[in-house]
Design an enzyme around this catalytic site. Structure first.
Site, PDB file in Angstrom:
ATOM      1  N   ASN A   9       0.808  -1.251   0.005  1.00  0.00           N
ATOM      2  CA  ASN A   9      -0.052   0.105   0.046  1.00  0.00           C
ATOM      3  C   ASN A   9       1.537   1.225  -0.147  1.00  0.00           C
ATOM      4  OD1 ASN A   9      -1.955   1.913   0.990  1.00  0.00           O
ATOM      5  ND2 ASN A   9      -2.582   1.310   3.064  1.00  0.00           N
ATOM      6  N   LYS A  11      -0.397   4.487  -0.400  1.00  0.00           N
ATOM      7  CA  LYS A  11      -1.064   4.775   0.341  1.00  0.00           C
ATOM      8  C   LYS A  11      -0.174   6.699  -0.371  1.00  0.00           C
ATOM      9  CE  LYS A  11       0.051   3.742   4.755  1.00  0.00           C
ATOM     10  NZ  LYS A  11       0.252   3.820   5.742  1.00  0.00           N
ATOM     11  N   HIS A  94      -9.954   1.282   4.055  1.00  0.00           N
ATOM     12  CA  HIS A  94      -8.910   1.160   4.924  1.00  0.00           C
ATOM     13  C   HIS A  94      -8.571   2.680   6.102  1.00  0.00           C
ATOM     14  CE1 HIS A  94      -4.379   2.574   6.117  1.00  0.00           C
ATOM     15  NE2 HIS A  94      -3.856   1.914   5.293  1.00  0.00           N
ATOM     16  N   GLU A  96      -7.558   4.837   7.662  1.00  0.00           N
ATOM     17  CA  GLU A  96      -7.213   6.566   6.860  1.00  0.00           C
ATOM     18  C   GLU A  96      -8.217   6.780   6.140  1.00  0.00           C
ATOM     19  OE1 GLU A  96      -3.018   5.712   5.332  1.00  0.00           O
ATOM     20  OE2 GLU A  96      -2.767   5.312   7.183  1.00  0.00           O
ATOM     21  N   GLU A 165      -6.042  -4.677  10.320  1.00  0.00           N
ATOM     22  CA  GLU A 165      -5.051  -3.581  10.698  1.00  0.00           C
ATOM     23  C   GLU A 165      -5.328  -3.312  11.608  1.00  0.00           C
ATOM     24  OE1 GLU A 165      -2.844  -2.856   6.394  1.00  0.00           O
ATOM     25  OE2 GLU A 165      -4.590  -1.224   6.571  1.00  0.00           O
ATOM     26  N   GLY A 171       1.795   2.131  10.157  1.00  0.00           N
ATOM     27  CA  GLY A 171       3.194   3.258  10.512  1.00  0.00           C
ATOM     28  C   GLY A 171       3.489   3.784  11.930  1.00  0.00           C
ATOM     29  N   SER A 209       2.577  -2.622  10.625  1.00  0.00           N
ATOM     30  CA  SER A 209       4.252  -2.465  10.546  1.00  0.00           C
ATOM     31  C   SER A 209       4.603  -3.329  10.116  1.00  0.00           C
ATOM     32  CB  SER A 209       4.360  -1.574  12.226  1.00  0.00           C
ATOM     33  OG  SER A 209       4.336  -0.384  12.062  1.00  0.00           O
TER      34      SER A 209
HETATM   35  P1  PGA Z   1       1.987   0.388   7.461  1.00  0.00           P
HETATM   36  O1  PGA Z   1       1.155   0.237   6.834  1.00  0.00           O
HETATM   37  O2  PGA Z   1       2.661  -0.723   7.155  1.00  0.00           O
HETATM   38  O3  PGA Z   1       3.154   1.649   7.038  1.00  0.00           O
HETATM   39  O4  PGA Z   1       1.971  -0.236   8.890  1.00  0.00           O
HETATM   40  C1  PGA Z   1       0.473  -0.757   6.583  1.00  0.00           C
HETATM   41  C2  PGA Z   1      -0.954   0.199   6.006  1.00  0.00           C
HETATM   42  O5  PGA Z   1      -1.281   0.675   6.684  1.00  0.00           O
HETATM   43  O6  PGA Z   1      -1.862  -0.604   5.316  1.00  0.00           O
END
Ligand code: PGA
Length: 247
Positions: A9, A11, A94, A96, A165, A171, A209
């Site tokens: 992803n 982003k 997601h 976000e 997630e 993140g 992460s």
């Molecule tokens: P991350 O993000 O691996 O940076 O924690 C995962 C995601 O939001 O899909």
């Protein structure tokens, strides 16, 4: 046993030149990948990345899709438009999007429905916040989020991908422990089993992460069928190491 799925992803990251450098490195390193691989890219770069990954093991993914079919929805794009660019997977819900764009469980369910109708596999993201985990509500939250998608897509629910997630792990460098992750994955598998006889076909990805160091252990869990990778998906060596851990 089904192949694992490792989806990057990106982003809101990338540029024409950075994308080319990243994809070229991934193509060179993933030729013999034993797992399924996808990259979910920002919409303006779909055409570019479609060409770059054409004929390779890397499938193209989107990061969002409209809940509507077409019409007066400025700024949005439909599942049919994604399909025009060869999109195979599309993230929906997601955290976000839920957090910054007010996406409700019902909106997420409608988006999954649009993707499925267009022949795109929705990657339905679920996960609890830190406050919800600390209050002991993890199971209730992820089950509510998945239930909306099952309710709206019952007949083809085995065609989706689920991504667990935990919001507090995204993140942040904090990964759920393998036990915490497997426990939630088992709950989600149980919920899918109650909805379809094909629940074992469904990929349930872990995200939050995931990196080169923790991927192998997470991917060894019985109900962890792959990963949704953010930060580490932008670093070719790290993403390729995760792909290698998913053999
Ligand atoms: P991350 O993000 O691996 O940076 O924690 C995962 C995601 O939001 O899909």
């Amino acid at each position: 046993m089904k192949k694992k799925l490792i989806a990057g992803n990106w982003k809101m990251n990338g540029s024409l030149s950075a994308n080319k450098t990243l994809v070229d490195a991934l193509l060179a390193g993933s030729r013999n990948a034993q797992c399924l691989v996808a990259v979910c890219v920002p919409a303006p770069y779909l055409a570019q990345v479609q060409q770059l990954v054409d004929g390779s093991v890397i499938a193209l993914g989107g990061q969002d899709v409209s809940q509507h079919d077409l019409g007066a929805f400025t700024g949005e794009f439909s599942a049919a438009m994604l399909k025009d660019f060869g999109v195979r997977y599309c993230l929906v819900g997601h955290s976000e999007r839920r957090q910054y764009h007010g996406e409700t469980d019902q909106v997420v369910a409608a988006k999954a429905q649009r993707a499925l109708a267009a022949g795109i596999t929705p990657v339905v993201c679920v996960g609890e916040t830190l406050a919800e985990r600390e209050a002991g509500h993890t199971e209730e939250v992820v089950k509510r989020q998945l239930a909306a998608v099952i309710h709206a897509n019952g007949h083809c629910i085995s065609e989706i991908v689920v991504a667990y997630e935990p919001v507090w792990a995204i993140g942040t460098g904090k990964t759920a422990s393998v036990e915490q992750a497997q426990q939630v994955h088992a709950v989600l598998r149980g919920q899918l089993r109650a909805a379809t006889a094909q629940a074992d076909r469904v990929h349930i990805l872990y995200g939050g992460s995931m990196n080169a160091g923790n991927a192998a252990q997470l991917l060894a869990q019985p109900d962890i069928d792959g990963g949704l990778v953010g930060g580490a998906a932008l670093k070719p060596a790290d993403f390729l190491a995760i792909i290698a851990a998913a053999q």
